[in-house]
Enzyme design. Structure first.
Site, mmCIF file in Angstrom:
data_model
loop_
_atom_site.group_PDB
_atom_site.id
_atom_site.type_symbol
_atom_site.label_atom_id
_atom_site.label_comp_id
_atom_site.label_asym_id
_atom_site.label_seq_id
_atom_site.Cartn_x
_atom_site.Cartn_y
_atom_site.Cartn_z
ATOM 1 N N HIS A 111 0.858 -1.184 0.000
ATOM 2 C CA HIS A 111 0.000 0.000 0.000
ATOM 3 C C HIS A 111 0.899 1.240 0.000
ATOM 4 O O HIS A 111 1.367 1.675 1.052
ATOM 5 C CB HIS A 111 -0.908 0.015 1.231
ATOM 6 C CG HIS A 111 -1.938 -1.071 1.253
ATOM 7 N ND1 HIS A 111 -3.000 -1.094 0.368
ATOM 8 C CD2 HIS A 111 -2.079 -2.160 2.036
ATOM 9 C CE1 HIS A 111 -3.753 -2.155 0.622
ATOM 10 N NE2 HIS A 111 -3.207 -2.818 1.617
ATOM 11 N N HIS A 121 -0.795 -6.707 -5.192
ATOM 12 C CA HIS A 121 -0.954 -7.950 -4.437
ATOM 13 C C HIS A 121 -0.328 -9.086 -5.236
ATOM 14 O O HIS A 121 -0.435 -9.142 -6.464
ATOM 15 C CB HIS A 121 -2.439 -8.237 -4.197
ATOM 16 C CG HIS A 121 -2.719 -9.686 -3.885
ATOM 17 N ND1 HIS A 121 -3.183 -10.573 -4.854
ATOM 18 C CD2 HIS A 121 -2.579 -10.406 -2.749
ATOM 19 C CE1 HIS A 121 -3.338 -11.773 -4.305
ATOM 20 N NE2 HIS A 121 -2.968 -11.704 -3.030
ATOM 21 N N ARG A 125 1.569 -20.299 -3.743
ATOM 22 C CA ARG A 125 1.432 -21.264 -2.650
ATOM 23 C C ARG A 125 1.541 -22.690 -3.196
ATOM 24 O O ARG A 125 1.262 -22.953 -4.370
ATOM 25 C CB ARG A 125 0.092 -21.084 -1.944
ATOM 26 C CG ARG A 125 -1.107 -21.195 -2.870
ATOM 27 C CD ARG A 125 -2.399 -20.729 -2.213
ATOM 28 N NE ARG A 125 -3.494 -20.736 -3.176
ATOM 29 C CZ ARG A 125 -3.773 -19.712 -3.978
ATOM 30 N NH1 ARG A 125 -3.046 -18.601 -3.934
ATOM 31 N NH2 ARG A 125 -4.792 -19.784 -4.827
ATOM 32 N N GLY A 274 -4.301 -20.035 11.418
ATOM 33 C CA GLY A 274 -3.097 -19.255 11.149
ATOM 34 C C GLY A 274 -2.992 -18.039 12.044
ATOM 35 O O GLY A 274 -3.887 -17.714 12.821
#
Length: 318
Positions: A111, A121, A125, A274
């Site tokens: 940001h 962004h 994964r 998490g």
């Protein structure tokens, strides 16, 4: 768009060596992303927070805050283990419920302070699921997208051309497939508008075999730096006033809405127990909502809605 999971894995993989290879790459990528962001910021530095997951593994959260170029950035690595795959993953894979898993990834949200530098962004994964008596199930996912407040055609073209470059070695239809997936995924249904100008998004990737899928992940990670670094460098000195900061804060509200309502990574992280601080590091430090606000017709703010948010093909525009 939906993607059908290939449950009959195209090859048997060695869990330990595969996880080790992915982890080594992700940690190096985290370092390289932090290095270029600190270079462009020039003042503030990342603070690292190492944490442990209750069922095994953990991560390295790195956050840069209060810079004069970057207001807040998070570059996170995680490698967590669990005894039960979260609902965010099993909703499309019910046969994998009650399976042990490992999840590795790097996620990035930037940001900037200057509203002429777009928010960005990125994440990639690797999920490995193991059930007794069966070969491991595995897949990759990820992508990157751009959220401008004041758009520049040349930046959008560069962003998408670089995304295409990341994909081209893996099939001439891959960029368009994953570009369309990003356009559909990064969409706020309740607002009937795009979050930004998109990029690429993919999930459930395993049909090429581990080595080719892993090579693609590395290409996406490396090209994210090539896509975003020049945009930050070119726009960070653009002059602005409080009115542009106010519009930036308003549009950041859309970013918050998407992440809390739709983002798969956020849901997976929270459902898997998490670390909340690391998961929600993606949220901007300053944000605003205004009731039933609309930009003035013909203004620079209206141009975002009229020319940049509608889905379009950017490659070859200029």
């Amino acid at each position: 768009m939906t993607s059908k999971m290939v449950f009959n894995n195209v090859e048997e993989i060695d869990s330990l060596s595969s996880v080790t290879s992915v982890k080594t790459y992700l940690l190096d990528l985290q370092n390289r992303i932090c290095q270029f962001l600190e270079f462009e910021e020039g003042k503030a530095k990342f603070v690292e927070d190492k944490w442990e997951h209750k069922e095994g593994g953990g991560g390295l959260t790195r956050v840069l805050a209060g810079g004069h170029i970057i207001e807040k950035a998070g570059v996170n690595f995680s490698h967590v283990q669990g005894s039960q795959l979260p609902p965010a993953a099993t909703a499309r894979r019910p046969e994998l419920a009650n399976s042990t898993f490992q999840a590795l990834g790097v996620s990035v949200v930037v940001h900037p302070f200057n509203p002429y530098v777009p928010t960005s962004h990125f994440n990639i994964r690797f999920i490995l699921v193991e059930k007794p008596g069966q070969n491991p199930f595995w897949w990759f996912g990820g992508g990157f997208d751009l959220t401008p407040y004041y758009g520049f055609i040349e930046d959008c073209v560069h962003w998408h051309q670089t995304a295409k470059n990341a994909c081209d070695a893996f099939g001439e239809d891959i960029y368009l497939k994953y570009k369309n997936w990003a356009d559909q995924y990064f969409f706020l249904k309740h607002r009937n508008e795009q979050r930004g100008i998109g990029g690429i998004f993919f999930d459930d990737l395993n049909e090429w075999g581990f080595q080719d899928c892993f090579a693609f992940i590395r290409s996406v990670g490396d090209h994210f730096i090539k896509a975003y670094h020049p945009i930050v460098a070119n726009r960070k000195q653009h002059t602005f006033e409080q009115a542009q900061r106010d519009f930036q804060a308003y549009r950041r509200g859309r970013y918050v809405e998407f992440n809390l309502l739709y983002d798969r990574g956020t849901l997976f992280g929270l459902q898997s127990g998490g670390r909340t601080e690391s998961i929600l590091m993606s949220l901007p430090p300053i944000v605003a909502w205004h009731y039933h606000w609309h930009p003035t017709s013909g203004s620079h703010e209206a141009k975002l809605y009229d020319e940049f948010l509608p889905v379009r093909e950017w490659v070859g525009t200029v």
